[in-house]
Structure formats: structure tokens, C-alpha cells
Design a protein around this motif. Structure first.
Motif, PDB file in Angstrom:
ATOM      1  N   PHE A 271       0.848  -1.209   0.000  1.00  0.00           N
ATOM      2  CA  PHE A 271       0.000   0.000   0.000  1.00  0.00           C
ATOM      3  C   PHE A 271       0.881   1.255   0.000  1.00  0.00           C
ATOM      4  O   PHE A 271       0.694   2.168  -0.799  1.00  0.00           O
ATOM      5  CB  PHE A 271      -0.870   0.044   1.263  1.00  0.00           C
ATOM      6  CG  PHE A 271      -2.095  -0.828   1.230  1.00  0.00           C
ATOM      7  CD1 PHE A 271      -2.274  -1.764   0.238  1.00  0.00           C
ATOM      8  CD2 PHE A 271      -3.072  -0.703   2.202  1.00  0.00           C
ATOM      9  CE1 PHE A 271      -3.403  -2.570   0.210  1.00  0.00           C
ATOM     10  CE2 PHE A 271      -4.201  -1.500   2.189  1.00  0.00           C
ATOM     11  CZ  PHE A 271      -4.368  -2.433   1.196  1.00  0.00           C
TER      12      PHE A 271
ATOM     13  N   ILE B  74       3.787  13.075  -8.179  1.00  0.00           N
ATOM     14  CA  ILE B  74       3.235  14.439  -8.060  1.00  0.00           C
ATOM     15  C   ILE B  74       4.361  15.433  -7.754  1.00  0.00           C
ATOM     16  O   ILE B  74       4.370  16.551  -8.266  1.00  0.00           O
ATOM     17  CB  ILE B  74       2.144  14.476  -6.968  1.00  0.00           C
ATOM     18  CG1 ILE B  74       0.948  13.637  -7.409  1.00  0.00           C
ATOM     19  CG2 ILE B  74       1.712  15.897  -6.653  1.00  0.00           C
ATOM     20  CD1 ILE B  74      -0.058  13.362  -6.317  1.00  0.00           C
TER      21      ILE B  74
ATOM     22  N   PHE C 236       2.128  17.293   0.327  1.00  0.00           N
ATOM     23  CA  PHE C 236       2.580  16.042  -0.294  1.00  0.00           C
ATOM     24  C   PHE C 236       3.810  15.499   0.435  1.00  0.00           C
ATOM     25  O   PHE C 236       3.943  14.284   0.622  1.00  0.00           O
ATOM     26  CB  PHE C 236       2.905  16.264  -1.775  1.00  0.00           C
ATOM     27  CG  PHE C 236       1.709  16.667  -2.592  1.00  0.00           C
ATOM     28  CD1 PHE C 236       0.607  15.829  -2.686  1.00  0.00           C
ATOM     29  CD2 PHE C 236       1.668  17.880  -3.245  1.00  0.00           C
ATOM     30  CE1 PHE C 236      -0.505  16.196  -3.435  1.00  0.00           C
ATOM     31  CE2 PHE C 236       0.566  18.253  -3.995  1.00  0.00           C
ATOM     32  CZ  PHE C 236      -0.528  17.416  -4.084  1.00  0.00           C
TER      33      PHE C 236
ATOM     34  N   THR D 236       2.677  13.815   3.600  1.00  0.00           N
ATOM     35  CA  THR D 236       2.054  12.512   3.296  1.00  0.00           C
ATOM     36  C   THR D 236       3.146  11.499   2.947  1.00  0.00           C
ATOM     37  O   THR D 236       3.092  10.338   3.364  1.00  0.00           O
ATOM     38  CB  THR D 236       1.070  12.650   2.109  1.00  0.00           C
ATOM     39  OG1 THR D 236       0.255  13.797   2.336  1.00  0.00           O
ATOM     40  CG2 THR D 236       0.192  11.433   1.970  1.00  0.00           C
TER      41      THR D 236
ATOM     42  N   PHE E 268       4.846  10.207   6.067  1.00  0.00           N
ATOM     43  CA  PHE E 268       3.985   9.233   6.750  1.00  0.00           C
ATOM     44  C   PHE E 268       4.065   7.863   6.056  1.00  0.00           C
ATOM     45  O   PHE E 268       4.294   6.831   6.697  1.00  0.00           O
ATOM     46  CB  PHE E 268       2.541   9.772   6.751  1.00  0.00           C
ATOM     47  CG  PHE E 268       1.494   8.765   7.127  1.00  0.00           C
ATOM     48  CD1 PHE E 268       1.288   8.425   8.456  1.00  0.00           C
ATOM     49  CD2 PHE E 268       0.718   8.152   6.159  1.00  0.00           C
ATOM     50  CE1 PHE E 268       0.329   7.480   8.809  1.00  0.00           C
ATOM     51  CE2 PHE E 268      -0.242   7.216   6.498  1.00  0.00           C
ATOM     52  CZ  PHE E 268      -0.442   6.882   7.828  1.00  0.00           C
ATOM     53  N   LEU E 269       3.901   7.875   4.729  1.00  0.00           N
ATOM     54  CA  LEU E 269       3.902   6.617   3.983  1.00  0.00           C
ATOM     55  C   LEU E 269       5.265   5.938   4.037  1.00  0.00           C
ATOM     56  O   LEU E 269       5.370   4.728   4.243  1.00  0.00           O
ATOM     57  CB  LEU E 269       3.519   6.877   2.520  1.00  0.00           C
ATOM     58  CG  LEU E 269       2.085   7.338   2.269  1.00  0.00           C
ATOM     59  CD1 LEU E 269       1.927   7.856   0.851  1.00  0.00           C
ATOM     60  CD2 LEU E 269       1.106   6.193   2.521  1.00  0.00           C
TER      61      LEU E 269
ATOM     62  N   PHE F 206      -6.244   4.405   7.289  1.00  0.00           N
ATOM     63  CA  PHE F 206      -5.038   5.207   7.043  1.00  0.00           C
ATOM     64  C   PHE F 206      -4.713   5.262   5.551  1.00  0.00           C
ATOM     65  O   PHE F 206      -4.250   6.284   5.050  1.00  0.00           O
ATOM     66  CB  PHE F 206      -3.846   4.673   7.848  1.00  0.00           C
ATOM     67  CG  PHE F 206      -3.793   5.210   9.246  1.00  0.00           C
ATOM     68  CD1 PHE F 206      -3.624   6.565   9.483  1.00  0.00           C
ATOM     69  CD2 PHE F 206      -3.941   4.375  10.337  1.00  0.00           C
ATOM     70  CE1 PHE F 206      -3.590   7.075  10.772  1.00  0.00           C
ATOM     71  CE2 PHE F 206      -3.913   4.872  11.633  1.00  0.00           C
ATOM     72  CZ  PHE F 206      -3.740   6.221  11.859  1.00  0.00           C
ATOM     73  N   LEU F 207      -4.950   4.145   4.848  1.00  0.00           N
ATOM     74  CA  LEU F 207      -4.694   4.160   3.395  1.00  0.00           C
ATOM     75  C   LEU F 207      -5.599   5.183   2.714  1.00  0.00           C
ATOM     76  O   LEU F 207      -5.130   6.018   1.937  1.00  0.00           O
ATOM     77  CB  LEU F 207      -4.932   2.769   2.787  1.00  0.00           C
ATOM     78  CG  LEU F 207      -4.859   2.747   1.253  1.00  0.00           C
ATOM     79  CD1 LEU F 207      -3.432   2.952   0.770  1.00  0.00           C
ATOM     80  CD2 LEU F 207      -5.417   1.461   0.678  1.00  0.00           C
TER      81      LEU F 207
ATOM     82  N   ALA G  61      -4.531   8.757   3.511  1.00  0.00           N
ATOM     83  CA  ALA G  61      -3.369   9.215   2.727  1.00  0.00           C
ATOM     84  C   ALA G  61      -3.779   9.499   1.280  1.00  0.00           C
ATOM     85  O   ALA G  61      -3.421  10.547   0.720  1.00  0.00           O
ATOM     86  CB  ALA G  61      -2.267   8.163   2.767  1.00  0.00           C
ATOM     87  N   LEU G  62      -4.546   8.565   0.699  1.00  0.00           N
ATOM     88  CA  LEU G  62      -4.976   8.770  -0.689  1.00  0.00           C
ATOM     89  C   LEU G  62      -5.885   9.993  -0.801  1.00  0.00           C
ATOM     90  O   LEU G  62      -5.815  10.757  -1.769  1.00  0.00           O
ATOM     91  CB  LEU G  62      -5.709   7.528  -1.216  1.00  0.00           C
ATOM     92  CG  LEU G  62      -4.850   6.270  -1.411  1.00  0.00           C
ATOM     93  CD1 LEU G  62      -5.702   5.111  -1.897  1.00  0.00           C
ATOM     94  CD2 LEU G  62      -3.724   6.518  -2.399  1.00  0.00           C
TER      95      LEU G  62
ATOM     96  N   VAL H  27      -5.815  12.712   1.135  1.00  0.00           N
ATOM     97  CA  VAL H  27      -5.004  13.938   1.240  1.00  0.00           C
ATOM     98  C   VAL H  27      -4.337  14.241  -0.105  1.00  0.00           C
ATOM     99  O   VAL H  27      -4.345  15.381  -0.578  1.00  0.00           O
ATOM    100  CB  VAL H  27      -3.947  13.795   2.371  1.00  0.00           C
ATOM    101  CG1 VAL H  27      -2.931  14.927   2.318  1.00  0.00           C
ATOM    102  CG2 VAL H  27      -4.631  13.761   3.728  1.00  0.00           C
ATOM    103  N   VAL H  28      -3.784  13.203  -0.732  1.00  0.00           N
ATOM    104  CA  VAL H  28      -3.102  13.386  -2.020  1.00  0.00           C
ATOM    105  C   VAL H  28      -4.105  13.861  -3.083  1.00  0.00           C
ATOM    106  O   VAL H  28      -3.845  14.824  -3.819  1.00  0.00           O
ATOM    107  CB  VAL H  28      -2.418  12.069  -2.472  1.00  0.00           C
ATOM    108  CG1 VAL H  28      -1.881  12.181  -3.887  1.00  0.00           C
ATOM    109  CG2 VAL H  28      -1.296  11.722  -1.516  1.00  0.00           C
TER     110      VAL H  28
END
Lengths: 413, 65
Positions: free
Chosen positions: A137, A148, A180, A183, A186-187, B20-21, B24-25, B27-28
Motif C-alpha cells: 500500500f 506528483i 505532499f 504525506t 507518513f507513507l 489510514f490508506l 493518505a490517498l 489527502v493526495v
């Protein structure tokens, strides 16, 4: 021929020379393409992977490029969240490096899973108790974030900038880049950690297993720490290589020194935790499994020397160089430290994947050996070829290093 | 997987993992949407001649961002 695409006021080599430069990388891509077709048509029997070595060269490469690509998220974090303005001179390059590393890793995984057309199963039929699901994920979502982040750099191309809509869109994207970047942090934090956590929870394999801190094994934190320590050094290496090949100054020394200092202190912190973790593992987890440390190295080509090489030669030596101002200001020593730091992370991932799987877990089992086939090498090296091509093209056609013109003004005149 | 999928279970594991997935998606996607809408508004405003377009700093002045 392509002069209209080259950024204003910057000099680039002739198209002919540039084409010659791309030939070896195109060769690697062709080798990778043939290997990929064979693997997709004939199956994974084209590799030397087996039920023992379900993780092999491709996963070593994956974990290494993902760790080395961590320079993108960590530099983004320092630039946009912490506010280290000096790093804006290098952030574009880190984004491109990160994009190359992650897209290369995802492409390689596409072959590794054997049936890429079913790749979406992991998202739709997700096993929410699997660390690898979380990794999948986060890697794919972070690749989208990197795409992006790459977009405004791409839209700064001299020709694309002539399109007003592109210019304004790129400008607007840039204004919210901190969102971005956050994010991405975090990822990245979670997938770097989960890649390590995955090994720490292999309780049946005492070579990798570690104890837990709350719900995460210690390897979760060590993998994050090692990636953010090595990522900036990889960025420095790529920048210095580009400077050497283009024979130009691309980034101010102050920026490189700052990045090297940060990397050095992070590596020092990581090493302290790694040494504590290793001692705790040798005296806790290993005896708890009824083994001694040397039991892991009774057979096969691997030995305790790999661990020594990783921690002492590729750990302590680069730390000393990177945290000592006089040492890291020496160009040769800085390159050596960055090379050792990056080699250390390669060894770390190699130990956790190949050495871990080679060691028998049953008293009656034997040591397993593994050598990749040419198809496996082809696909792994295609990522290198792709990376060199994309970075070279980005450097040629995009303002990758915003201070390049200023730093080379005297030479241009 | 969504809450409408047959494998979905209404427990905390699924909520955290998928939540959470999607966060995140989300927010993007919102970030992209904001940039797109701002661009369209800018272009629309220019067409009507309502506002003087703001100068777009070039990448060579990156440090001004």
C-alpha cells in the motif's frame, strides 16, 4: 537538435555524445526487457528462486533501492516540514532519485509476483494483518506522491513552461508541496519500518527474529533509521557523480556538508541502536532458541565477518568521517564515507534476506545456497539502466539543480 | 477493499489499516484537486480580465519559493 529543450543559460553536451552516453544504459534495459519477457511468458522457473529462496536477488535490490531512495522523503521532511532552506538546492535531485528508486522497485515487483495482471489483488483482497500488505500500500501510494512531486519539476522544462496552464499548475502544485511531503513522510516511515518489521516477526527464524517494542519488532525502527541515514549519502553520491561527469559545480558545498553532517549523526544514532540490538539478540533471542551465535555460520560462504563488515567497516568508519568537519570537507573522504554508508545498507539487507534464508532452521536441514540466473541479474540491472537514463535526461532537460547557472557563471563567461 | 467488499469485517484492524490508506490517498487527491481548481480559477479570472495574473517565479529563482 534538442537545444530548444535545454534550460535557459545552461550548457549541455552535444546530442551525439549524449546518445553515446545512453547506449550502455539502453543495453541494460534491453537485457532486462528480454529477461522480463522470458519470466512473464515462461514463468518464474527462469529464476533460481525456490520454496527456500522465495525472496532472492530482486527483493535484495528492492529493499536496497527503497532504502537508498529514502533521501527523497527525508530531505523533503527537512526542507518542507523542518524548514532547512539550504536543502532546496538539492531537493529536485532527491525527488528524481526517489522516483527512480521507487518506480524501479515497483516494476521489479511486477515481475517478481509472477502474474502482474493480478497485482491489484493485494489492494482489493487485502490481508490487513500482513506487513507486506502495508508495504505494498505504502510503496504504491508513495510512488504516486513522488510522481506528483516530480510533476512541477517536469513542467519547468523550457518548452512545457511555454504552455501557460502547465506553468500555473506547476506553480500551484509547488505551493502545496508541504502537504505532499508530509504525506510522503507518513507513507515512507511506515513502509520502511514494515519492511524491517517483517523480518523481526519471523519467530521461526532466529537469525532474523527480534523482540517487540509495543507491537513492532526492533527491526521496524532499525530499518527506518538505517534508510534515513543512508538515503542522503546516496543523494550526495549521485550529485557528485553528475558533477564529475558533467564537469560542473551543481550544488553549493554548504548544502552537501549539511546533508553529510545530518547523515553522519543519523548513522551514529542508528549504529548505537544496532549494536545494542545485536548484543541483545546474541545474548537473548539466539540462546532462547537453543542456539549460539556461531551456530548460524557453521556452513556456507557467509560468516560473522559479514556482520563485522556491516557494523565496523561500513558503519563506524563513515560515522567518524561524516561527523568530523575536517574529514568530511575532504572530497575523497566524503565520497568514501558515502560509499561505505551505502554499502553498509546493502550488506544489512543482504544479511536479512539471503543469509537469513540460507541458514537451516531445523536440526536435520542443510545450508542452502543460491546464485541468481542471468534473467534475475537482467531485471535487477535494468533498474540501474533505467535510473541512469531518467536521471541523465532529467539533468539534461530540466532545471534539476537550481543553482547550476549561478555556480558556473565564471566558467560560462 | 472497501466496506462494501464481501471480505470486509467491521473491526478495528480493518478500520485502522484501510482507514489510514484512504486518509493518505484522500489527502493526495485533495491536494491535486486544490492545485487544479486554483489553476482553473486563475485561468478563468484571466479570461474575464478580473485580475492581473501574478508573476510566476521561474525555477531558477527556486530559493524564493
Amino acid at each position: 537538435m534538442d537545444a530548444a529543450l535545454i534550460p535557459d543559460g545552461l550548457k549541455r553536451t552535444s546530442p551525439g555524445k549524449f546518445f553515446l552516453w545512453t547506449l550502455p544504459w539502453l543495453g541494460l534495459l534491453a537485457w532486462g526487457g528480454i529477461s522480463a519477457v522470458l519470466c512473464l511468458l515462461l514463468g518464474l522457473n527462469q529464476t533460481n528462486m525456490s520454496n527456500i529462496f522465495a525472496f532472492a536477488l530482486w527483493i535484495v535490490f528492492d529493499l536496497v533501492v527503497i532504502a537508498l531512495g529514502a533521501g527523497a522523503f527525508f530531505t523533503g521532511f527537512l526542507t518542507y516540514i523542518i524548514g532547512k532552506k539550504e536543502l532546496k538546492d538539492i531537493i529536485n535531485a532527491t525527488v528524481v532519485i526517489g522516483f527512480i528508486c521507487y518506480s524501479g522497485a515497483v516494476a521489479m515487483l511486477g515481475i517478481d509476483i509472477g502474474q502482474p495482471v493480478r497485482g491489484w489483488f493485494i489492494f482489493w483482497h487485502a490481508n490487513v494483518h500482513s506487513m507486506l500488505t502495508e508495504v505494498s500500500f505504502c510503496i504504491t501510494a508513495y510512488l504516486a506522491v513522488l510522481g506528483i512531486e516530480y510533476l512541477p519539476i517536469l513542467l519547468e522544462n523550457r518548452k512545457l513552461r511555454e504552455v501557460r496552464e502547465f506553468r500555473i499548475f506547476g506553480h500551484n502544485l509547488h505551493h502545496i508541496m508541504a502537504v505532499f511531503a508530509a504525506t510522503g513522510v507518513f507513507l515512507s516511515f511506515f513502509h520502511q519500518g514494515s519492511l524491517g518489521g517483517m523480518f523481526g516477526v519471523m519467530y521461526a527464524r532466529p537469525f532474523a527474529a527480534r523482540w517487540d517494542f509495543y507491537i513492532w519488532p526492533t527491526t521496524f525502527f532499525l530499518f527506518v533509521f538505517s534508510a534515513i541515514a543512508a538515503g542522503p549519502c546516496f543523494t550526495i553520491l549521485c550529485t557528485k557523480l553528475t558533477e564529475a561527469i558533467s564537469r560542473k559545480k551543481l550544488v553549493p558545498d554548504g548544502t552537501i556538508q549539511l546533508l553529510a553532517k545530518i547523515s553522519g549523526w543519523l548513522l551514529a544514532g542508528y549504529l548505537v541502536l544496532k549494536i545494542i540490538d545485536t548484543l541483545g539478540w546474541v545474548h537473548g533471542v539466539v540462546p532462547g532458541a537453543g542456539l549460539t551465535f556461531m551456530d548460524f555460520f557453521r556452513e556456507g560462504p557467509y560468516g560473522a565477518w559479514l556482520l563485522g563488515l556491516e557494523i565496523i567497516i561500513c558503519g563506524i568508519i563513515p560515522v567518524i568521517i561524516l561527523i568530523t568537519p575536517q574529514a568530511r570537507q575532504n572530497h575523497g573522504l566524503l565520497i568514501l564515507a558515502c560509499l561505505l554508508n551505502c554499502t553498509g545498507i546493502v550488506l544489512n539487507r543482504f544479511n536479512f534476506i539471503v543469509v537469513n534464508l540460507a541458514i537451516p532452521v531445523m536440526p536435520f536441514a542443510r545450508f542452502w545456497s543460491y546464485l541468481p540466473t542471468w534473467q534475475e541479474w537482467g531485471i535487477a540491472l535494468a533498474v540501474v539502466g533505467y535510473g541512469m537514463l531518467l536521471f541523465s535526461a532529467s539533468h539534461r532537460y530540466l532545471p534539476l539543480f537550481p543553482r547550476e547557472k549561478e555556480l558556473n557563471a565564471a566558467v560560462s563567461r | 477493499m472497501t466496506p462494501l467488499s464481501f471480505e470486509w469485517q467491521w473491526n478495528i484492524d480493518y478500520g485502522i489499516f484501510m482507514g489510514f490508506l484512504y486518509l493518505a490517498l484522500g489527502v493526495v487527491a485533495c491536494g491535486l484537486l486544490v492545485a487544479l481548481v486554483k489553476t482553473l480559477m486563475h485561468m478563468h479570472g484571466e479570461d474575464k480580465g478580473e485580475a492581473e495574473p501574478a508573476p510566476i517565479p521561474s525555477r531558477s529563482k527556486y530559493s524564493e519559493y
